[in-house]
Design an enzyme around this catalytic site. Structure first.
Site, PDB file in Angstrom:
ATOM      1  N   THR A   1       0.818  -1.205   0.000  1.00 64.05           N
ATOM      2  CA  THR A   1       0.000   0.000   0.000  1.00 64.05           C
ATOM      3  C   THR A   1       0.861   1.268   0.000  1.00 64.05           C
ATOM      4  OG1 THR A   1      -1.450   1.299   1.456  1.00 64.05           O
ATOM      5  CG2 THR A   1      -0.128  -0.379   2.521  1.00 64.05           C
ATOM      6  N   ASP A   2       0.295   2.341  -0.532  1.00 60.65           N
ATOM      7  CA  ASP A   2       0.998   3.643  -0.480  1.00 60.65           C
ATOM      8  C   ASP A   2       1.123   4.153   0.957  1.00 60.65           C
ATOM      9  OD1 ASP A   2      -1.704   4.235  -0.047  1.00 60.65           O
ATOM     10  OD2 ASP A   2      -1.785   5.907  -1.454  1.00 60.65           O
ATOM     11  N   GLU A   3       0.349   3.564   1.880  1.00 65.77           N
ATOM     12  CA  GLU A   3       0.350   4.078   3.262  1.00 65.77           C
ATOM     13  C   GLU A   3       1.682   3.839   3.960  1.00 65.77           C
ATOM     14  OE1 GLU A   3      -3.277   3.459   5.487  1.00 65.77           O
ATOM     15  OE2 GLU A   3      -4.431   3.251   3.647  1.00 65.77           O
TER      16      GLU A   3
ATOM     17  N   TYR B   1      -1.524  -0.381  11.158  1.00 67.71           N
ATOM     18  CA  TYR B   1      -1.736  -1.081   9.879  1.00 67.71           C
ATOM     19  C   TYR B   1      -0.562  -0.838   8.938  1.00 67.71           C
ATOM     20  CZ  TYR B   1      -3.223  -1.515   4.990  1.00 67.71           C
ATOM     21  OH  TYR B   1      -3.270  -1.798   3.643  1.00 67.71           O
TER      22      TYR B   1
ATOM     23  N   ALA C   1       2.364   0.332   9.500  1.00 66.10           N
ATOM     24  CA  ALA C   1       3.650  -0.135  10.037  1.00 66.10           C
ATOM     25  C   ALA C   1       3.805  -1.639   9.796  1.00 66.10           C
ATOM     26  CB  ALA C   1       3.756   0.188  11.523  1.00 66.10           C
TER      27      ALA C   1
ATOM     28  N   LYS D   1       2.368  -3.339   7.392  1.00 65.81           N
ATOM     29  CA  LYS D   1       2.581  -3.552   5.946  1.00 65.81           C
ATOM     30  C   LYS D   1       4.023  -3.185   5.581  1.00 65.81           C
ATOM     31  CE  LYS D   1       0.078  -4.620   3.096  1.00 65.81           C
ATOM     32  NZ  LYS D   1      -0.394  -5.939   2.544  1.00 65.81           N
TER      33      LYS D   1
ATOM     34  N   LYS E   1     -15.261   0.273   5.178  1.00 65.93           N
ATOM     35  CA  LYS E   1     -14.317   1.214   4.581  1.00 65.93           C
ATOM     36  C   LYS E   1     -15.113   2.431   4.099  1.00 65.93           C
ATOM     37  CE  LYS E   1     -10.605  -1.411   4.974  1.00 65.93           C
ATOM     38  NZ  LYS E   1      -9.889  -2.108   3.937  1.00 65.93           N
TER      39      LYS E   1
HETATM   40  P1  NAD Z   1      -9.771  -7.148   2.803  1.00 64.15           P
HETATM   41  O1  NAD Z   1      -9.681  -6.928   4.276  1.00 64.15           O
HETATM   42  O2  NAD Z   1     -11.045  -6.862   2.104  1.00 64.15           O
HETATM   43  O3  NAD Z   1      -9.408  -8.677   2.469  1.00 64.15           O
HETATM   44  C1  NAD Z   1      -8.390  -9.359   3.131  1.00 64.15           C
HETATM   45  C2  NAD Z   1      -8.612 -10.859   2.906  1.00 64.15           C
HETATM   46  O4  NAD Z   1      -7.528 -11.560   3.549  1.00 64.15           O
HETATM   47  C3  NAD Z   1      -9.912 -11.382   3.522  1.00 64.15           C
HETATM   48  O5  NAD Z   1     -10.567 -12.261   2.631  1.00 64.15           O
HETATM   49  C4  NAD Z   1      -9.445 -12.117   4.765  1.00 64.15           C
HETATM   50  O6  NAD Z   1     -10.315 -13.196   5.139  1.00 64.15           O
HETATM   51  C5  NAD Z   1      -8.090 -12.631   4.323  1.00 64.15           C
HETATM   52  N1  NAD Z   1      -7.209 -12.867   5.471  1.00 64.15           N
HETATM   53  C6  NAD Z   1      -6.971 -12.049   6.534  1.00 64.15           C
HETATM   54  N2  NAD Z   1      -6.127 -12.633   7.393  1.00 64.15           N
HETATM   55  C7  NAD Z   1      -5.816 -13.861   6.863  1.00 64.15           C
HETATM   56  C8  NAD Z   1      -5.009 -14.933   7.310  1.00 64.15           C
HETATM   57  N3  NAD Z   1      -4.313 -14.860   8.455  1.00 64.15           N
HETATM   58  N4  NAD Z   1      -4.934 -16.040   6.522  1.00 64.15           N
HETATM   59  C9  NAD Z   1      -5.623 -16.122   5.356  1.00 64.15           C
HETATM   60  N5  NAD Z   1      -6.412 -15.133   4.896  1.00 64.15           N
HETATM   61  C10 NAD Z   1      -6.500 -14.020   5.645  1.00 64.15           C
HETATM   62  O7  NAD Z   1      -8.559  -6.324   2.186  1.00 64.15           O
HETATM   63  P2  NAD Z   1      -8.407  -5.668   0.742  1.00 64.15           P
HETATM   64  O8  NAD Z   1      -8.892  -4.282   0.797  1.00 64.15           O
HETATM   65  O9  NAD Z   1      -8.942  -6.600  -0.278  1.00 64.15           O
HETATM   66  O10 NAD Z   1      -6.815  -5.606   0.626  1.00 64.15           O
HETATM   67  C11 NAD Z   1      -6.082  -6.679   0.052  1.00 64.15           C
HETATM   68  C12 NAD Z   1      -4.603  -6.326   0.038  1.00 64.15           C
HETATM   69  O11 NAD Z   1      -4.380  -5.122  -0.705  1.00 64.15           O
HETATM   70  C13 NAD Z   1      -4.032  -6.065   1.440  1.00 64.15           C
HETATM   71  O12 NAD Z   1      -2.744  -6.630   1.496  1.00 64.15           O
HETATM   72  C14 NAD Z   1      -3.960  -4.551   1.533  1.00 64.15           C
HETATM   73  O13 NAD Z   1      -2.914  -4.146   2.389  1.00 64.15           O
HETATM   74  C15 NAD Z   1      -3.674  -4.188   0.083  1.00 64.15           C
HETATM   75  N6  NAD Z   1      -4.140  -2.844  -0.329  1.00 64.15           N
HETATM   76  C16 NAD Z   1      -5.438  -2.482  -0.100  1.00 64.15           C
HETATM   77  C17 NAD Z   1      -5.873  -1.219  -0.524  1.00 64.15           C
HETATM   78  C18 NAD Z   1      -7.308  -0.775  -0.327  1.00 64.15           C
HETATM   79  O14 NAD Z   1      -7.630   0.386  -0.596  1.00 64.15           O
HETATM   80  N7  NAD Z   1      -8.221  -1.648   0.099  1.00 64.15           N
HETATM   81  C19 NAD Z   1      -4.979  -0.357  -1.159  1.00 64.15           C
HETATM   82  C20 NAD Z   1      -3.660  -0.773  -1.385  1.00 64.15           C
HETATM   83  C21 NAD Z   1      -3.253  -2.015  -0.962  1.00 64.15           C
HETATM   84  P1  TYD Z   2     -10.478   4.174   4.840  1.00 55.67           P
HETATM   85  O1  TYD Z   2     -11.469   3.646   3.868  1.00 55.67           O
HETATM   86  O2  TYD Z   2     -10.455   3.608   6.215  1.00 55.67           O
HETATM   87  O3  TYD Z   2      -9.038   4.021   4.135  1.00 55.67           O
HETATM   88  P2  TYD Z   2      -7.578   4.559   4.642  1.00 55.67           P
HETATM   89  O4  TYD Z   2      -7.672   5.143   5.983  1.00 55.67           O
HETATM   90  O5  TYD Z   2      -6.782   3.306   4.633  1.00 55.67           O
HETATM   91  O6  TYD Z   2      -7.163   5.549   3.614  1.00 55.67           O
HETATM   92  O7  TYD Z   2     -10.659   5.749   4.967  1.00 55.67           O
HETATM   93  C1  TYD Z   2     -10.525   6.614   3.851  1.00 55.67           C
HETATM   94  C2  TYD Z   2     -10.617   8.043   4.364  1.00 55.67           C
HETATM   95  O8  TYD Z   2     -11.953   8.259   4.869  1.00 55.67           O
HETATM   96  C3  TYD Z   2      -9.682   8.339   5.530  1.00 55.67           C
HETATM   97  O9  TYD Z   2      -9.185   9.683   5.402  1.00 55.67           O
HETATM   98  C4  TYD Z   2     -10.562   8.237   6.758  1.00 55.67           C
HETATM   99  C5  TYD Z   2     -11.916   8.687   6.245  1.00 55.67           C
HETATM  100  N1  TYD Z   2     -13.080   8.073   6.936  1.00 55.67           N
HETATM  101  C6  TYD Z   2     -14.091   8.883   7.478  1.00 55.67           C
HETATM  102  O10 TYD Z   2     -14.044  10.136   7.394  1.00 55.67           O
HETATM  103  N2  TYD Z   2     -15.133   8.267   8.109  1.00 55.67           N
HETATM  104  C7  TYD Z   2     -15.219   6.918   8.225  1.00 55.67           C
HETATM  105  O11 TYD Z   2     -16.196   6.415   8.840  1.00 55.67           O
HETATM  106  C8  TYD Z   2     -14.193   6.106   7.635  1.00 55.67           C
HETATM  107  C9  TYD Z   2     -14.247   4.599   7.738  1.00 55.67           C
HETATM  108  C10 TYD Z   2     -13.133   6.733   6.995  1.00 55.67           C
END
Ligand code: NAD
Ligand code: TYD
Length: 339
Positions: free
Chosen positions: A125-127, A150, A152, A154, A189
């Site tokens: 992630t970019d985070e 989170y 940290a 990653k 989210k």
């Molecule tokens: P998510 O939480 O929707 O999905 C995570 C999946 O991993 C779930 O199906 C969960 O059951 C599974 N999982 C969790 N712990 C596990 C374990 N110990 N063993 C097996 N499976 C396990 O997350 P997401 O949003 O789909 O993100 C997927 C990946 O992409 C992550 O690595 C995240 O850091 C990365 N990522 C997400 C975003 C975003 O905006 N969502 C952006 C950049 C990178």
């Molecule tokens: P989120 O979807 O948790 O992603 P990330 O924090 O990993 O970027 O949140 C996106 C943005 O939205 C973040 O700036 C926090 C904000 N946010 C709210 O304002 N209210 C909410 O209830 C949630 C979940 C997020």
């Protein structure tokens, strides 16, 4: 190609499994997922079994299960999506994040080495770069300065992946993408929470002044980037994934756009106490990916957000079932004290 997708029942992983079925139909896919609160078998049910995908319910931290799966798999690519992924949950308790994101990644890297996995794509992630002010973007050479438990965890997993590449010569690539949105995103989210709350006439809890900025990429653009990086990326390299500045939006603007599209009043927005340590802005420079592999996003935010809102309107059962379950306990814990 034989491929393993970890976390394939989650948001991005399940979109990736469907993306493969459509764009790389010759790939043989196996998924490992422990179906945590965020994992939902329904997300990939149509792809499993007769759809060709093999599903293994298991924890990536379980060395026995992982070794058995990899020993029998002869995988060309391992796409590592599984993670604890929600910043707010990491603030309530960091332990599962260290366990799955750091320990789980080590288990996979070690098993991949022992069992001759062809190429390991570590999805990050970019985070990990931390927060930015109003200007500038992070390149792959920017220092890692994660600020939530989170990010940290990653960052720790990214460093492990790169160290394994350096030390053992394993074929490993790390990707760092901006915020994703799209179908099947877990409704705690930001975007799915706000869309579903608006559909239920509930308040939209906007943190702080609502002016934190995120760069939004449609999940299918992320999936395509990950596949292109697996097929053409350089081993041992980090690739940022993200659109340009036009994809960056303050949270308030996104909230207002969702309400306006649904014909709801902005009075549904409720300003609540800010997230602890809330990162102000994320932004990545994805020039390496554009120049080396010719990737650019295909889905403009303005179109993608409308399609995503429609998906949540049309798939009410999917998110209502989630919202009525364990999700509620988290909701009370996270928002109960926010005033
Ligand atoms: P998510 O939480 O929707 O999905 C995570 C999946 O991993 C779930 O199906 C969960 O059951 C599974 N999982 C969790 N712990 C596990 C374990 N110990 N063993 C097996 N499976 C396990 O997350 P997401 O949003 O789909 O993100 C997927 C990946 O992409 C992550 O690595 C995240 O850091 C990365 N990522 C997400 C975003 C975003 O905006 N969502 C952006 C950049 C990178
Ligand atoms: P989120 O979807 O948790 O992603 P990330 O924090 O990993 O970027 O949140 C996106 C943005 O939205 C973040 O700036 C926090 C904000 N946010 C709210 O304002 N209210 C909410 O209830 C949630 C979940 C997020």
């Amino acid at each position: 190609m034989k491929v393993l997708v970890t976390g394939g029942a989650g948001f991005i992983g399940s979109n990736f499994v469907r993306w493969i079925a459509e764009h790389r139909p010759s790939w043989q896919v196996a998924v490992i997922d422990n179906l945590s609160y965020a994992g939902n078998f329904e997300n990939i049910a149509s792809c499993v079994g007769e759809g060709g995908v093999r599903f293994v319910e298991g924890d990536i931290c379980d060395r026995g299960i992982v070794n058995k799966l990899l020993a029998g798999g002869s995988f060309d690519y391992l796409f590592h999506f599984a993670a604890e992924s929600h910043v707010d949950r990491s603030i309530l308790g960091a332990a599962p994040f260290v366990q799955t994101n750091v320990v789980g990644t080590e288990v996979l890297l070690t098993a991949a080495r022992a069992n001759g996995v062809g190429r390991f794509i570590h999805v990050s992630t970019d985070e990990v770069y931390g927060s930015l002010g109003e200007t500038g973007s992070f390149t792959e050479e920017s220092p890692l300065m994660p600020s939530s438990p989170y990010s940290a965890s990653k960052a720790g997993s990214d460093l492990l992946a790169l160290a394994f590449a350096h030390t053992y010569g394993q074929d490993i690539i790390v990707t760092r993408c901006t915020n994703n949105y799209g179908p099947y995103q877990f409704p705690e989210k930001f975007i799915p929470l706000f869309v579903t709350n608006a559909l239920e006439e509930k308040e939209l809890p906007l943190y702080g002044d609502g002016l934190n900025v995120r760069s939004w990429i449609h999940v299918t653009d992320h999936c395509r980037a990950v596949a292109m990086i697996a097929e053409g990326g350089r081993s041992g390299t980090v690739y940022n994934i993200g659109g340009g500045l036009e994809f960056e939006k303050p949270n308030r603007e996104v909230a207002e756009l969702i309400l306006s599209h649904l014909g709801k009043d902005t009075s549904l927005i409720r300003y609540v106490t800010d997230r602890l340590g809330h990162d102000r802005r994320y932004s990545v420079d994805a020039a390496r990916l554009r120049h080396e592999l010719g990737w650019s996003p295909l889905v403009a935010f303005e179109r993608g957000i409308v399609d995503t809102i429609s998906w949540f309107q049309e798939n009410r059962q999917w998110w209502e079932r989630i919202k009525s379950g364990a999700y509620r306990d988290f909701y009370r814990q996270n928002y109960g004290s926010r005033g």
